[in-house]
Design an enzyme around this catalytic site. Structure first.
Site, short mmCIF file in Angstrom:
data_model
loop_
_atom_site.label_atom_id
_atom_site.label_comp_id
_atom_site.label_asym_id
_atom_site.label_seq_id
_atom_site.Cartn_x
_atom_site.Cartn_y
_atom_site.Cartn_z
N ASP A 30 -10.49 4.39 -2.98
CA ASP A 30 -9.38 4.98 -3.71
C ASP A 30 -9.93 5.70 -4.94
OD1 ASP A 30 -9.97 2.99 -5.56
OD2 ASP A 30 -7.90 2.32 -5.77
N CYS A 36 -13.76 0.66 -15.93
CA CYS A 36 -14.32 2.00 -15.76
C CYS A 36 -13.19 3.01 -15.59
CB CYS A 36 -15.25 2.02 -14.55
SG CYS A 36 -16.29 3.49 -14.43
N CYS A 68 -25.92 1.38 -14.62
CA CYS A 68 -25.11 2.59 -14.51
C CYS A 68 -25.96 3.83 -14.74
CB CYS A 68 -23.96 2.53 -15.51
SG CYS A 68 -22.90 3.99 -15.48
N CYS A 122 -17.36 0.45 -21.47
CA CYS A 122 -18.71 0.21 -20.96
C CYS A 122 -19.31 -1.08 -21.49
CB CYS A 122 -19.61 1.40 -21.28
SG CYS A 122 -19.06 2.96 -20.55
N CYS A 181 -18.52 -3.85 -19.09
CA CYS A 181 -18.78 -3.59 -17.67
C CYS A 181 -19.93 -4.45 -17.15
CB CYS A 181 -19.11 -2.11 -17.48
SG CYS A 181 -19.44 -1.67 -15.75
N TYR A 222 -6.90 5.95 3.95
CA TYR A 222 -7.04 4.88 2.96
C TYR A 222 -6.17 3.68 3.33
CZ TYR A 222 -6.09 1.92 -0.94
OH TYR A 222 -5.91 0.79 -1.70
N GLU A 238 0.83 -1.21 0.00
CA GLU A 238 0.00 0.00 0.00
C GLU A 238 0.86 1.26 0.00
OE1 GLU A 238 -2.98 0.21 -0.70
OE2 GLU A 238 -3.76 -1.80 -0.35
#
Length: 324
Positions: free
Chosen positions: A169, A224, A240, A231, A234, A151, A68
């Protein structure tokens, strides 16, 4: 070192992902749109999630924390080799704490933003001294570590220990902005607003929450994306809000654009740091002067490195990495 490991992705794939989300309801969701969105993303993630070191069964909490730190503003492809080398050299916080900060800065190499290496070293010392060498699983304890923000603390608690926390995030924010809020881009970050938006979507079970946190990030990273979203691939396109509204352009406030790297103080700092990492004796002022022609900018960059503790003046003259 912690013996607890990251929660592995579930092997139960659940119902077929051939379901048409615009017409069929998943019986597990009771027709709740938020629950159905999460269910679709989890099913997609089980089939399409990348194989990454920190997702492997048995990956340590320390490894998750290191990853991280490294992933902040650095692409995955650049992080993986550095992460593997780092954990081979320092498999526990105590191993890193026993090394001088200069070695952490050398190992950080070209990852950029070297203060992260210095903070990670200090966090390793804190974990060793305060937590018996075990990365804590509590968000508040994690936040008390040097360099750990909201985070990172939530990501470690959720991904290393399987605790139910909303993890947000840039990728997560973008998926929520489009799929739920009907906006082409997310508004500038807001801790309270962003966590509340993710909490509203987060499944109740720890396992599903883990998979949804990882899945929505993955969806934002692979499908995305910020420019030219895919799309047609997705799993939640039929749900959406942005697509349903005709994919309108974003007209809201935007985050400040970062200044270009070439010619910036960041570039000059990087050149000086590269010289300090390569040298095992003090780097003289004359040697630093050869790195950049603008004396004012060069001095400003060096002064910044000294103020940040990334460089120290040597008693013998010149400058070195901190030895601590």
């Amino acid at each position: 070192m912690s013996t607890r490991t990251a929660t592995p992705p579930r092997t139960d794939r659940g119902p077929s992902t051939d379901r048409n989300p615009s017409t069929d309801r998943d019986p597990r969701t009771n027709g709740n749109p938020s629950t159905e969105l999460a269910s679709d993303i989890i099913a997609w993630f089980h089939e399409n999630g990348r194989t990454l070191p920190w997702r492997e069964p048995g990956f340590s909490a320390w490894g998750t924390l290191v990853s991280e730190f490294m992933l902040q503003q650095t692409p995955v492809s650049r992080v993986i080799p550095h992460l593997e080398a780092w954990l081979e050299r320092w498999p526990t916080p105590a191993d890193l704490a026993d090394s001088p900060p200069a070695e952490a800065l050398r190992a950080w190499s070209s990852l950029g933003y070297p203060r992260r290496a210095l903070w990670l070293h200090e966090a390793a010392v804190q974990i060793t001294e305060r937590h018996a060498g075990v990365v804590p699983d509590d968000v508040d304890d994690l936040l008390a570590l040097k360099g750990v923000g909201d985070y990172t603390a939530r990501a470690v608690a959720a991904f290393a220990y399987g605790k139910r926390h909303p993890v947000v995030d840039t990728n997560t924010r973008r998926v929520i902005a489009r799929a739920v809020q009907g906006q082409a881009e997310p508004a500038p970050p807001s801790r309270g607003r962003d966590l509340a938006a993710m909490e509203a979507l987060l499944p109740e079970s720890d396992t599903d929450a883990h998979d949804f946190n990882a899945g929505i990030m993955e969806l934002g990273a692979l499908i995305c994306v910020a420019k030219s979203p895919r799309c047609g691939q997705c799993p939640v396109s039929a749900r959406c809000a942005w697509l349903a509204d005709g994919s309108p352009a974003y007209l809201g406030p935007v985050k400040a654009v970062q200044k270009k790297y070439e010619g910036s103080d960041r570039q000059v700092r990087g050149l000086i740091m590269k010289e300090l990492r390569a040298a095992h004796k003090p780097v003289t002022t004359a040697e630093i002067e050869t790195l950049w022609p603008d004396a004012v900018q060069r001095t400003r960059a060096l002064d910044g490195l000294l103020a940040d503790g990334l460089a120290v003046a040597s008693a013998q003259g010149g400058y070195t990495l901190p030895h601590g």
